[in-house]
Design a protein around this motif. Sequence first.
Motif, PDB file in Angstrom:
ATOM      1  N   ALA A 292     -75.134  31.075 -21.635  1.00  0.00           N
ATOM      2  CA  ALA A 292     -76.189  32.052 -21.369  1.00  0.00           C
ATOM      3  C   ALA A 292     -77.477  31.664 -22.092  1.00  0.00           C
ATOM      4  N   ALA A 293     -77.344  31.200 -23.326  1.00  0.00           N
ATOM      5  CA  ALA A 293     -78.537  30.808 -24.090  1.00  0.00           C
ATOM      6  C   ALA A 293     -79.252  29.643 -23.422  1.00  0.00           C
ATOM      7  N   MET A 294     -78.498  28.666 -22.937  1.00  0.00           N
ATOM      8  CA  MET A 294     -79.102  27.512 -22.276  1.00  0.00           C
ATOM      9  C   MET A 294     -79.789  27.923 -20.980  1.00  0.00           C
ATOM     10  N   VAL A 295     -79.128  28.775 -20.214  1.00  0.00           N
ATOM     11  CA  VAL A 295     -79.673  29.194 -18.918  1.00  0.00           C
ATOM     12  C   VAL A 295     -80.964  29.981 -19.096  1.00  0.00           C
ATOM     13  N   GLN A 296     -80.993  30.879 -20.090  1.00  0.00           N
ATOM     14  CA  GLN A 296     -82.159  31.746 -20.261  1.00  0.00           C
ATOM     15  C   GLN A 296     -83.325  31.040 -20.937  1.00  0.00           C
ATOM     16  N   THR A 301     -85.116  31.452 -14.658  1.00  0.00           N
ATOM     17  CA  THR A 301     -84.108  32.461 -14.973  1.00  0.00           C
ATOM     18  C   THR A 301     -84.699  33.582 -15.828  1.00  0.00           C
ATOM     19  N   GLN A 302     -85.659  33.248 -16.675  1.00  0.00           N
ATOM     20  CA  GLN A 302     -86.339  34.303 -17.437  1.00  0.00           C
ATOM     21  C   GLN A 302     -87.027  35.281 -16.483  1.00  0.00           C
ATOM     22  N   LEU A 323     -74.347  31.738 -15.207  1.00  0.00           N
ATOM     23  CA  LEU A 323     -74.135  30.719 -14.177  1.00  0.00           C
ATOM     24  C   LEU A 323     -74.532  31.244 -12.804  1.00  0.00           C
ATOM     25  N   LEU A 324     -74.271  32.537 -12.552  1.00  0.00           N
ATOM     26  CA  LEU A 324     -74.704  33.139 -11.284  1.00  0.00           C
ATOM     27  C   LEU A 324     -76.224  33.164 -11.181  1.00  0.00           C
ATOM     28  N   VAL A 325     -76.879  33.562 -12.269  1.00  0.00           N
ATOM     29  CA  VAL A 325     -78.347  33.602 -12.268  1.00  0.00           C
ATOM     30  C   VAL A 325     -78.899  32.199 -12.042  1.00  0.00           C
ATOM     31  N   ALA A 326     -78.316  31.212 -12.710  1.00  0.00           N
ATOM     32  CA  ALA A 326     -78.768  29.826 -12.535  1.00  0.00           C
ATOM     33  C   ALA A 326     -78.591  29.381 -11.094  1.00  0.00           C
ATOM     34  N   CYS A 329     -81.312  30.918  -8.883  1.00  0.00           N
ATOM     35  CA  CYS A 329     -82.610  30.285  -9.080  1.00  0.00           C
ATOM     36  C   CYS A 329     -82.655  28.888  -8.481  1.00  0.00           C
ATOM     37  N   ARG A 330     -81.536  28.170  -8.534  1.00  0.00           N
ATOM     38  CA  ARG A 330     -81.485  26.857  -7.877  1.00  0.00           C
ATOM     39  C   ARG A 330     -81.587  27.020  -6.373  1.00  0.00           C
ATOM     40  N   LYS A 331     -80.843  27.991  -5.848  1.00  0.00           N
ATOM     41  CA  LYS A 331     -80.850  28.234  -4.403  1.00  0.00           C
ATOM     42  C   LYS A 331     -82.264  28.519  -3.913  1.00  0.00           C
TER      43      LYS A 331
END
Length: 951
Positions: A292-296, A301-302, A323-326, A329-331
């Motif tokens: 979560a820390a890496m993704v945010q 994602t922010q 991982l869902l948020v990531a 955002c990739r999609k």
Amino acid sequence: MTTAAVQTKDGVSFGPFHLVANERLLTKAGAPVELGARALDLLVVLISAPNEVVSKKDLLSRVWPDVVVEEGSLRFHIASLRKALGDGQDGARYITTLPGRGYCFVASVSRTGGGSDDAPVAAHFPHANLPTRLGRMVGRDDDVLKLSARLNASRFVTVVGAGGVGKTTVAIAVGHHLVDAFSGAVLFVDLGMLGDPGLVTTAMASMLGLSVQSNDATPNLIAYLRDKRILLILDTCEHVVDVVASLAASIIDAAPQVHILATSREALRVESEQIYRLDALAYPPDEPGLTAAMVQAFPATQLFVERAVASGARLDISDAEALLVASICRKLDGVALAIELAARRVESHGLQQTAALLDQRLTLLWLGSRTAPPRQKTLQATLDWSFGLLTELERVVLRRLAVFVGHFTLDAVLEVVTSATLDRATVLGAMDSLVAKSIVATRPIGAMVRYRLLDTTRAYVLDIRIDEAEAADVAVRHAAYYRRWLEQTGIEWPNLATGEERTPHFAAINNVRAALDWCFGTNGNTDIGIGLAVAAAPVFLAMSLLPECHRWSERAIFALDDAALGGLDEMHLQAALGVSLMFTRGGRGAARIALERSFAIAGERGDALDQVHLLGPLNMFHLRTGNFTAALQFARSCSAIAATLEDPVAIALAHAILGISLHLRGDLAEARTELEAALDRGPRSQRTTTIYLGFEGKILARAILARNLWLQGHPDQAMACARQAVEEAAAMDHSLTLAIALVWAISVFLWTGDVRSAEAYIDRLIARAETHSMAPYLLVGRGFRSEVAIRRGDAAAGVEGLRSSLQKLHAAPYELLSTELNLSLAGGLAAIGQVDEAIALIDESLGQVETNGNRLYLPELLRKKASLLLQLPESNRNEARACLMQALELSRSQGARAWELRSAIDMAALMTGTGEIDSARALLQPVFAQFVEGVGTADLKAAEQLLATPR
């Protein structure tokens, strides 16, 4: 009253409310709002950090600095504040509770007054109209600073980017950043509201209060601007680009103090213009291990999280949710508008369902802000706007480009998009135009520029109906192109050592997948699909994409007609199917049938090299299913045929598989010779065994050599060799090869007693096996983990875990490590008092070893049996002694000094217990003296301690 809350000098507006903190005044539509003192203090603290979580502890310390207050009081005053604001009524959202974390002010905030971010209205420029900037802009601070510097230096900058990427937001932020430098003289011109290019100059003149009395207002406008210092922000120029380009050039030439910041989906292309391409927001890569820390830490994602919370969603981002948020955002390719629209759905759909909806189909009609321009209310509207600006020719080319997935090259475009009615020169011109208009994105990958359509654009374009014959023609050319590409580049895959080298290949493999889907789909072309599957299979193996190799090889085999059966295409497909089945589902009959079918075709239609390529997998299949005698026969056949070839890869493969087969039979000296020959630095070849065996044979050879070295009495060399094998496999970044290296390295560290290193490797093995659907390796990893549990004192859990793993491995079947795991299970059973069952298991294993041919473990099985016999209530010392003597003889005949040392330790301990101390020392000392390294390993420490026993 004095409060610890933040006191702002400026007014703050949100919704219909206006707050002047230093006057402690809150108004709604101009009328004062009755609010308690503590509730007002809470509002001041929360609104001072909009869209940020303020913890309960922080609120209590700032609003009640000198008093001890319970959380109940805080909840009471928050409830009063919400009631006064009408929070939750008619869709209004101001304050959100984040359970366990605190509260967050989520409404859009704007500041007014002397210290605000809004543009001051200069007395000499009453036409200033800069829109309010966002309360918090995510991920664009660097862009604002760079644009501001460039605008100061060059006076004329155009921000170019795709629709929805955030050009207008950034331009407004630049305006606020420079507003003081221009003494408030900033004019924002929204050209998106104009449909007629002829009205551009007139609209701008009227905004400046100029009287327009002719059809051409340009002279009046230029005359007005000539001696003014003004920042003009010309927003959304693409649909009136020709008029704006001419006007901007005239203003820059005639008015030396005027600066122009334009936003457009394509450059204005005039002299003195500086182009600033605004990319999408950075988003997390699709990589395992993201937290979560890496993704945010990524701006995309922010933005998603902030907008979701602001819309009323309750998000407490865990690693799984991150991982869902990531993924979302990739999609959405980091496009700010698309992210904001998706984030608004979380409150009503939830995070999981929002992600699922995007996976099913990009929802282009999700509504955005009511105050947004019409072209930005939905993704559909944004894309309609862009598509409407294209020529008919550009639309045709764009529709054909939609066949590509992800990145593609210009060479691919010319091969796929060009047709009898659309020549190469026309396609090149259209591509240039589509890139210029920010419809097609570009990115340098390696030495070449790659192109792509954003997923949102591609989804939109695919909805545009075209003639079925044209669509099929494009799909055929697409599949044929990527078949040729695979045939030309497939040999390179195993030698791509770095991420930079692999990136263009990984980008292209997405198109291979899409082409295979079409070929074997309802209206596809199976003939092309078969050839494509044949070309793709070794690449899938080289990439460790085993399930995909299985899927497409099987589909292609089913599609073969009678004329193609028994041919080379079937030979390659059956081999790929057998290998992929073997590594993903164990040694089931389907894998054996496929490999044997392929080998039969190789004998009839193939050459000697084809036979070597198939004897390797057949050897591995029989090793994995526990038929070590048959495996050795295949290895010897492979060695004999390879000796007739001048192919370094085939020769290395033959040495490797013969080495492992001899190792498991207990012929350690001969095995070492073969394994070292496999690692010998011969002539470098572009090929490796991954393209047909599924893993790199030299890594296997090094990992088995590590075990061989330990058994021969070189523990330090063994551990170094094991680590080297894992490091080399990790450097390849080939999951199957890494799993194989880890499996054999783990046994070395368990044998030496380095449980900590073994545990680290076990964790890596399990993680990699889970990610890549390698079921047998996952079960082996869990079995090793259970052995560690037994060693750490949790014998009951260890026994249960080993039984479960072994049961599933037998069912696979995968018997390569069954004997080793049985030895661990026997030790666990003895630890929980089930000695009889442990002895029965060892006897069963002894029988299987004699039958199957993996005699390597015979000395250790006999030693273990002796140890168990001595634990029985009525122990039979004579039988135990006989087992140990037999173990000593077998280990000496194998040259297995490690097994010999263990047996000698147990025999010496038995003899010492019966008073034969001198004989025990005479037995153990010469065995111990053979070791010149590894003094810190478990067995050598045990021997040294026993030898130190007083006479």
